[in-house]
Design an enzyme around this catalytic site. Sequence first.
Site, PDB file in Angstrom:
ATOM      1  N   CYS A  90       0.872  -1.179   0.000  1.00  0.00           N
ATOM      2  CA  CYS A  90       0.000   0.000   0.000  1.00  0.00           C
ATOM      3  C   CYS A  90       0.903   1.220   0.000  1.00  0.00           C
ATOM      4  O   CYS A  90       1.929   1.226  -0.682  1.00  0.00           O
ATOM      5  CB  CYS A  90      -0.976  -0.027   1.171  1.00  0.00           C
ATOM      6  SG  CYS A  90      -0.212  -0.142   2.801  1.00  0.00           S
ATOM      7  N   ARG A 147      -2.263  -0.885   5.566  1.00  0.00           N
ATOM      8  CA  ARG A 147      -3.408  -1.561   4.944  1.00  0.00           C
ATOM      9  C   ARG A 147      -3.018  -2.927   4.400  1.00  0.00           C
ATOM     10  O   ARG A 147      -3.747  -3.913   4.570  1.00  0.00           O
ATOM     11  CB  ARG A 147      -3.970  -0.683   3.818  1.00  0.00           C
ATOM     12  CG  ARG A 147      -4.708   0.547   4.291  1.00  0.00           C
ATOM     13  CD  ARG A 147      -5.053   1.485   3.147  1.00  0.00           C
ATOM     14  NE  ARG A 147      -3.880   2.185   2.616  1.00  0.00           N
ATOM     15  CZ  ARG A 147      -3.910   3.026   1.601  1.00  0.00           C
ATOM     16  NH1 ARG A 147      -5.056   3.269   0.972  1.00  0.00           N
ATOM     17  NH2 ARG A 147      -2.819   3.634   1.195  1.00  0.00           N
TER      18      ARG A 147
END
Length: 428
Positions: free
Chosen positions: A383, A388
């Site tokens: 990410c 994430r």
Amino acid sequence: MKKILFLLIILSTILLGKDIKTNELLKNLNNPEWIIVDTRDSNEYNGWNLSNLKINGHIKGATDLSANWLKTKYLNSNNKEILKQRVLEKGIIPEKNIVLYGTSTEMKDVEKYLKENGVKNIYFYDFEKNKDYDRLPFETYKNYEILVPATWVKNAMDKNEIKVFEVSWGSIKDAAVYLAGHIPGAPHINTDSIEPPPKWMLNTDENLIKFAEEMGISKNDRVVLYGENVMASYRLAIILKYLGVKDVRVLNGGLDAWKDAGYKTEMGIVKPTPIKDFGSKTPLNKSLIVNENGAKQVLKDNKNSKLLVDIRSYNERIGKESGYSYMDRKGRITGSVWGKSGTKSTTLEDYRNIDNTMRNGYEIISMWSGLGINTNKELTFFCGSGWRAAEVLFYSQVMGLKNNALYSNGWMEWSEDSSNPIETGIEN
């Protein structure tokens, strides 16, 4: 009086679902006109036995709509729309026969929500009324035990079997949520310790092991991580697994899950007890996190056995925004495939339920399939800076997918080198 009783009977018939027996449910398990819905805590769907049943997990082929998601605290305007969309995606529509299972209270709460949204053909399957429920096929996620419910955490704490840590960004004086109330006995971990500013890229192996020792974490420990922002917990979980900590788990749903279970928090600062020796001088699970060169190796084998998967928002993916105030370059890594995430660089709606628990794993895999992500391949997630992607990697481990990895520094590192190929714009 008789007229009132008659109206009450008619009203109850309209409002209440009809009971269904095991034989009828078995007959319709594979009928596309029937949708089976688990209304229990999502941890039970995953595989935890919190109701003293004879069997773990969920009815094979069932989807989920937990009554917990219907609590007022979770149903803000944005979440209401997300939940409505999810219900449609699960096939819970007026044209189908919907079978709810769970406790009486859970089923009725979900029934009320569905009827308010136009779904009428509702049946109840009650385990208490159907003692032969173990005739039904059940299934669990292979590694559901690494994603834990609050009740398990509390019991393990009472037996002194785990070390619990709150994980969030900021020094202790800035950790307002922690200071306002944390799980009793849990020290605070500042994520700057694992990814120091100003670039917030992964710390060196030597410093990561030193950090573990300072927090009192050895390779033989059983560690549980949680936070208000659950993403930070998963970020650290993958790093501890990389270092080789024997047993790393995350509280599913974070601090809210602890509070929802009715457990108390405490105020004040808990200091960790440092140890002298982590148990290894180098990480024991090196393949779990790759650097820039590792990401390039994944891209070389992209068409065969590996995929580099972008866990960022659509606007980040097409180069409309970088997603970070301290990151200027925009776009995507050429050769990577999009894996969705959420609407912003700080959210992960596509992978979570509205109470911040892990989304139904079969829905995640179905989403990936629609994006061209083959789970038979080795998936390396990235990410902006690793938060994430780490959460998604952890979920893939819960589901039992093997040999997946994290490109930890992700777009932040890749975009720094102007010689690295990038793309912008809408993809074909």
